[in-house]
Structures are given as structure tokens and as C-alpha cells.
Design a protein around this motif. Structure first.
Motif, PDB file in Angstrom:
ATOM      1  N   ASN A 174       0.832  -1.214   0.000  1.00 53.13           N
ATOM      2  CA  ASN A 174       0.000   0.000   0.000  1.00 53.13           C
ATOM      3  C   ASN A 174       0.864   1.260   0.000  1.00 53.13           C
ATOM      4  O   ASN A 174       0.570   2.232  -0.714  1.00 53.13           O
ATOM      5  CB  ASN A 174      -0.928   0.001   1.213  1.00 53.13           C
ATOM      6  N   ASP A 175       1.922   1.226   0.873  1.00 55.12           N
ATOM      7  CA  ASP A 175       2.845   2.369   0.898  1.00 55.12           C
ATOM      8  C   ASP A 175       3.434   2.633  -0.496  1.00 55.12           C
ATOM      9  O   ASP A 175       3.441   3.769  -0.986  1.00 55.12           O
ATOM     10  CB  ASP A 175       4.016   2.089   1.869  1.00 55.12           C
ATOM     11  N   GLU A 176       3.920   1.506  -1.059  1.00 55.41           N
ATOM     12  CA  GLU A 176       4.490   1.632  -2.413  1.00 55.41           C
ATOM     13  C   GLU A 176       3.475   2.203  -3.378  1.00 55.41           C
ATOM     14  O   GLU A 176       3.773   3.082  -4.183  1.00 55.41           O
ATOM     15  CB  GLU A 176       4.956   0.237  -2.915  1.00 55.41           C
ATOM     16  N   LYS A 177       2.226   1.615  -3.190  1.00 51.18           N
ATOM     17  CA  LYS A 177       1.175   2.102  -4.093  1.00 51.18           C
ATOM     18  C   LYS A 177       0.898   3.585  -3.856  1.00 51.18           C
ATOM     19  O   LYS A 177       0.657   4.343  -4.804  1.00 51.18           O
ATOM     20  CB  LYS A 177      -0.102   1.279  -3.914  1.00 51.18           C
ATOM     21  N   GLU A 178       0.892   3.947  -2.537  1.00 53.76           N
ATOM     22  CA  GLU A 178       0.655   5.363  -2.233  1.00 53.76           C
ATOM     23  C   GLU A 178       1.753   6.245  -2.821  1.00 53.76           C
ATOM     24  O   GLU A 178       1.475   7.311  -3.372  1.00 53.76           O
ATOM     25  CB  GLU A 178       0.578   5.576  -0.710  1.00 53.76           C
ATOM     26  N   LYS A 179       3.009   5.730  -2.614  1.00 55.36           N
ATOM     27  CA  LYS A 179       4.123   6.497  -3.214  1.00 55.36           C
ATOM     28  C   LYS A 179       3.932   6.645  -4.724  1.00 55.36           C
ATOM     29  O   LYS A 179       4.058   7.723  -5.292  1.00 55.36           O
ATOM     30  CB  LYS A 179       5.469   5.806  -2.944  1.00 55.36           C
ATOM     31  N   ARG A 180       3.637   5.462  -5.301  1.00 56.52           N
ATOM     32  CA  ARG A 180       3.403   5.509  -6.757  1.00 56.52           C
ATOM     33  C   ARG A 180       2.243   6.424  -7.109  1.00 56.52           C
ATOM     34  O   ARG A 180       2.275   7.151  -8.084  1.00 56.52           O
ATOM     35  CB  ARG A 180       3.141   4.097  -7.300  1.00 56.52           C
ATOM     36  N   ALA A 181       1.192   6.291  -6.199  1.00 57.69           N
ATOM     37  CA  ALA A 181       0.020   7.135  -6.440  1.00 57.69           C
ATOM     38  C   ALA A 181       0.437   8.610  -6.355  1.00 57.69           C
ATOM     39  O   ALA A 181       0.023   9.430  -7.199  1.00 57.69           O
ATOM     40  CB  ALA A 181      -1.076   6.808  -5.422  1.00 57.69           C
TER      41      ALA A 181
END
Lengths: 146, 456
Positions: free
Chosen positions: B147-154
Motif C-alpha cells: 500500500n505504501d508503495e502504491k501510495e508512493k506511486r500514487a
């Protein structure tokens, strides 16, 4: 007619010019030695003792030829050419007389060996003087070739 | 009695335990469901996983407690079995009564053994659940990391999106500008097409005009050829005409003058004063006529004469002319003032004639002045050398300036100043044949100044 002692042969078709020229020469003392002919053919007849001059002594060559340029039958230039091409006569001085300095034949005349070329002045004084000087120069001052 | 009560109590406790176990099984099942739900709800999963972890720990604790209780129950059961054996012995008497009890106890033992087995099963199941919970925690952590990665990516995507949005804005702006530019281009294209159409028409007209010009040129060329031929033949005619004039007109004039002279010489004493006067007139006029003819010829000759251009040392040329000037003894000899004479280019003999004519004019028209001065000089003006001859003689009236350079035009009487009127006409003709100009300034009775220019 006796042509002995003729020193100047004068060819001129104009009676007036001839009269005036002869008068000028007469006044300068050359009368007895001048013979006047009225065209170039007669001039050659005289020189070569032909026609009416057949009886003339061919050994008596004139000392001076005074030729008007514009004459009937043969022009003065034709006479000049004939005489100057003849070794026996080419040493005779030839003075060309003409009424015009516009004549296109001036250069040709000198090329053919004319010794003088005189434009006859309208002013009679000048005319007389010119004729007198010609007679003086060629008959007295100039030493003939032979 | 006690035993019966205890047995009843045990039975009740067992029943309760069984019911509790059932409840726990349901809860476990619900936990599984909740865990599954947790697996799907990743955003909340960490918190819930923590809660579940706590709940699981609690459950584990409770299970431990239950196991402890079960163990105590086993011990209690063993004690009971021992007490029962004692009691059996004791109850030898009570066999009959106890047989039922024994039977009931056997039944209870069987049930207790089954409970033990069920408890073990539960414990195993709890362990499994703990393992799954731990796995879920790991899975949750992984998910949280993802999720963090996704948030970062987001977040990166948000920035990238903003950038894209900005670029899109820019592109839209450019697109809008391009639309305008395209309209402009379309308009210009229309204009160009219009112009092209006009040019096509103009070209056609031009072509026609060119054809016309070519035709005209051809005609012109033909005319030029014809005219040139005419001019050439006219020139030739003029040449022979000049010759005829000089030859055929001069002869009678010469005769008139000559015979008049004879009259004067031979018959002069026979004329009275009137006759002499008439005779003089004849001589004078015929002489003049001859002069006019000569002048006319000289003038017409100029037009046909080839101009040979070379460097002219003007100072040398003019002093040559001065040396040739003839003066009569009684003539009013003027004073000459010579300024610097610049060199120039021209036909030496023709330019000499110009100086002769101008200088003799200056002398002639100064002859009645008691003290005469003739000034000669030159200067440069507009890439040309201008020469001048200035006298303080009779001069002329500027009102008649247009006649000054005309052929046979005279501004003074023959009695006053002799001459045919050809001199200045010749000067003008010669100078114009050199692409120069002649002009003059004068004041009547105060003198005149004549100028002529030549290319430097």
C-alpha cells in the motif's frame, strides 16, 4: 603647231580656271613654256606624242605636269597613275590641282606618287599666289631628276 | 450423594464446556470470515489485524485457560476414577446402585475422553488459527508495504498527472494557437490563391504584352535596319554632295572672283568710282561666298570625322595655338592671362580648333577696346574639366543667346566684326562630339566668357 620648249603641261577642262591659271603663270613669267590641254586623254596624247601630237618630239619631256583632277575622258588621277607607272616619265613632278579639299582621291593621289596637291582658292589673290608659287618651286627652286 | 452431585456438576460443566466449545467454534468460524474480510479490506487491515492479533492473543489466552481447566478436569477425572475405584470397592455393596452409576460414569468418562479429544482438536485448531493470524499479520505487513508503495506511486502518479495536466494545458493552449494559426494560414492560402489567380491573369496579359513587344521589337529592328541603311546612303549622298558643293560651287565663284580681279588689274583705270565700287563688291562677295562654302564644308565634315580620343596636355596645346596666332602690326594686341590648364581627353586636332576659334573670337571682339585682356583657365566640375576664355570685348546681348552657337548666325554686323558665323557652331559641334558642353556668359560691351567642358 610647234610644241618645242614646252616645260609645263597643264590639263584643265574649265576654261575659266585655265584662263586664270595661265594668267597667274604668265604674270610670273612662265607663259612660253606652258601648254594647256582640255582633258586627260589629250594630256597623255601630248606626253606620248599621239593623235594630234604625233609630230611632237618625243624626247622633249615636260618638266612639270599640272593636272586638274576632275576632267572628261581621263581624270587627272588616271594620267598621274599612267605617268608614275612609266619608268621613262615617273621622275616628272606632278602637281594635282583641284577645286575641292573634300576630294576622296587626295590620299590616292599621294599614294600614286603625286608631288603636290593644291586646292584652288576662291580668293583670286590667293589663287594667283598659289599658282605663282607652284611655278616658282617646281620650275626654278626644285632640281629636276635629270 | 456427594458423588452424584459431583457427577451431575461435572456433567453440567461438561455440557457447558461443550456448549462453550461450540460457541468458540462459531467465533473461530466468524474470525475466519472476519479474517477473510480483513484480507479484502486492506486499507483498514493493519489496525484490524492488530486488533485481531490482540483478540487472537486473548483467544489463545482463553484457550490456554480452557486447556488448563481441561487438564485440571482430566486430573479431577483421574482423581474421580481413583475415588470411584475406591468407591467401587467401597460400594461393593453399593454395586447394584453403583452399577448404574458406573455405567453412567463410564458414559461420562467416554464423554470426557471425547471432550479431551475435542479439546485437543480445538487446541490444534487454535494453533492453526494463530499460525494463520501470524501469516495474516505478515500478509498484512506486506499489503501495508505494498500500500505504501502504491501510495508512493500514487503520489508520483499525482505529480506525473499534474505534470501531464500542465502539459495538456500547454498542449491545449498550443492547439488553440495552432487553430488560430491554421485559420490565419487558411486565410493566407485563400489570399495566395486569389493572388495566384490574379498572377495567372497578369501572366497571360504579360505574355500578350511580351508578344506585342516582340512584334514591335521585330518591327523596330526592321525599321532600324531600314533607317540605318537610309542613313548610310544619306551619309554617302552627303559625302558626294559635299564634294559636289565644294567642287562645283567653288569653281564658278572662283571664276567670278578671278575675272573681277582681272578687270580691276587690267581695266581698273577705266572704271569710275561707282564702277570700282561695284567691282569691289563683286570681289568681296564672291570671296565671302567661297568662305561660306568652305565653312559649311568644314562644319559638315566635322559630323563625319572620326573622333580619336587621347590624353591632351592642354597647357601645351594652348601655348601652341597662341604661338600660331598672327597679329597685324597695327592690330590691338591683347594681354593674355594664362591660368592653370588641367589635362583632359579628346581629339587633339579638334580641340585645337576649339581653342583657335575661341581665342580668335576673343581677339576679334576685343579689337575696339583700348586695353584688352584675355583670360584663359580651367577648373573641375562634376567629373568634367571646364575650360574658359574670357575677354572684356564687345560681348553680346544674352537675349539672343539661343542664336549664339547657330550655323551662320551672327550677333554683330559684318561691318563691325568680319566673319561668317561658323566658328562657335564648330566649337559646339566639336565639344558635343566629345560629350561635353559649351556655354557662355556676357554683358553687352563689357565682355564675354565662353566655357566648354570635357571628360576629365
Amino acid at each position: 603647231m610647234n610644241y618645242d620648249g614646252v616645260e609645263i603641261l597643264f590639263a584643265e577642262d574649265s576654261i575659266d580656271d585655265a584662263t586664270l591659271t595661265i594668267r597667274a603663270l604668265t604674270k610670273s613669267g612662265f607663259t612660253n613654256k606652258l601648254h594647256h590641254v582640255k582633258d586627260g586623254a589629250e594630256a597623255l596624247d601630248f606626253i606620248y606624242c599621239r593623235g594630234i601630237y604625233a609630230s611632237r618630239n618625243i624626247n622633249e619631256k615636260p618638266k612639270l605636269l599640272l593636272l586638274d583632277l576632275k576632267m572628261p575622258k581621263l581624270t587627272g588621277m588616271q594620267v598621274l597613275e599612267k605617268v608614275k607607272l612609266d619608268p621613262g616619265y615617273k621622275s616628272i613632278p606632278v602637281v594635282i590641282l583641284t577645286s575641292s579639299n573634300e576630294d576622296p582621291d587626295v590620299k590616292k593621289c599621294y599614294a600614286l606618287g603625286a608631288n603636290s596637291y593644291i586646292v584652288k582658292p576662291v580668293d583670286s589673290n590667293k589663287f594667283f599666289n598659289a599658282i605663282k608659287e607652284i611655278g616658282m618651286y617646281w620650275m626654278i627652286i626644285n632640281e629636276p631628276a635629270h | 450423594m456427594d458423588n452424584r452431585n459431583k457427577s451431575d456438576e461435572l456433567s453440567i460443566a461438561n455440557t457447558e464446556l461443550a456448549s462453550q466449545n461450540e460457541v468458540q467454534e462459531k467465533r473461530a468460524a466468524e474470525l475466519v470470515v472476519a479474517n477473510k474480510e480483513l484480507a479484502f479490506q486492506n486499507a483498514e487491515k493493519e489496525k484490524r489485524a492488530a486488533e485481531l492479533s490482540i483478540a487472537n492473543k486473548e483467544l489463545a489466552f482463553q484457550n490456554n485457560e480452557k486447556e488448563k481447566r481441561a487438564e485440571e478436569l482430566v486430573i479431577a477425572n483421574k482423581e474421580l476414577a481413583f475415588q470411584n475405584e475406591v468407591k467401587e470397592k467401597r460400594a461393593a455393596e453399593l454395586v447394584i446402585a453403583n452399577k448404574e452409576l458406573a455405567f453412567q460414569n463410564e458414559e461420562k468418562e467416554k464423554r470426557a475422553a471425547e471432550l479431551v479429544i475435542a479439546n485437543r482438536e480445538l487446541a490444534f485448531q487454535n494453533e492453526e488459527k494463530e499460525k494463520r493470524a501470524a501469516e495474516l499479520v505478515i500478509a498484512n505487513k506486506e499489503l501495508a508495504f505494498q500500500n505504501d508503495e502504491k501510495e508512493k506511486r500514487a503520489a508520483e502518479l499525482v505529480i506525473a498527472n499534474r505534470e501531464l495536466a500542465f502539459q495538456n494545458d500547454e498542449k491545449e493552449k498550443r492547439a488553440a494557437e495552432l487553430v488560430i494559426a491554421n485559420r490565419e494560414l487558411a486565410f493566407q492560402n485563400d489570399e495566395k490563391e486569389k493572388r495566384a489567380a490574379e498572377l495567372v491573369i497578369a501572366n497571360r496579359e504579360l505574355k500578350h504584352a511580351e508578344d506585342d513587344i516582340r512584334k514591335l521589337n521585330d518591327e523596330l529592328e526592321q525599321k532600324v535596319i531600314e533607317r540605318t541603311a537610309q542613313l548610310e546612303s544619306a551619309n554617302k549622298e552627303l559625302g558626294s554632295f559635299s564634294y559636289s558643293v565644294s567642287h562645283d560651287l567653288r569653281s564658278p565663284i572662283r571664276a567670278i572672283n578671278g575675272y573681277a580681279k582681272i578687270l580691276e588689274e587690267d581695266y581698273g583705270d577705266k572704271f569710275d568710282s561707282d564702277g570700282t565700287k561695284a567691282l569691289d563688291s563683286i570681289m568681296y562677295n564672291s570671296k565671302k561666298m567661297g568662305q561660306l562654302i568652305d565653312d559649311l564644308l568644314a562644319f559638315s565634315k566635322l559630323g563625319r570625322k572620326q573622333v580619336t580620343v587621347s590624353e591632351i596636355n592642354m597647357a601645351a596645346l594652348v601655348s601652341m595655338v597662341m604661338d600660331e596666332l598672327l597679329f597685324d602690326e597695327d592690330e590691338n594686341i591683347p594681354e593674355f592671362k594664362m591660368n592653370v590648364l588641367l589635362p583632359s581627353k579628346g581629339d587633339q586636332s579638334l580641340i585645337k580648333q576649339v581653342w583657335i576659334n575661341l581665342l580668335s573670337n576673343a581677339i576679334k571682339y576685343s579689337k575696339y577696346k583700348p586695353k584688352t585682356c584675355i583670360e584663359i583657365g580651367s577648373y573641375v566640375k562634376e567629373k568634367q574639366v571646364v575650360y574658359f576664355v574670357k575677354d572684356n570685348g564687345a560681348g553680346f546681348d544674352m537675349e539672343y543667346y539661343d542664336k549664339l552657337f547657330g550655323v551662320f548666325q551672327r550677333l554683330h554686323s559684318q561691318e563691325e566684326f568680319e566673319g561668317t558665323g561658323i566658328g562657335l557652331a564648330i566649337v559646339q559641334k566639336i565639344v558635343s562630339r566629345h560629350n561635353g558642353t559649351v556655354w557662355a556668359e556676357s554683358k553687352l560691351n563689357e565682355g564675354a566668357c565662353f566655357y566648354f567642358s570635357l571628360p576629365a
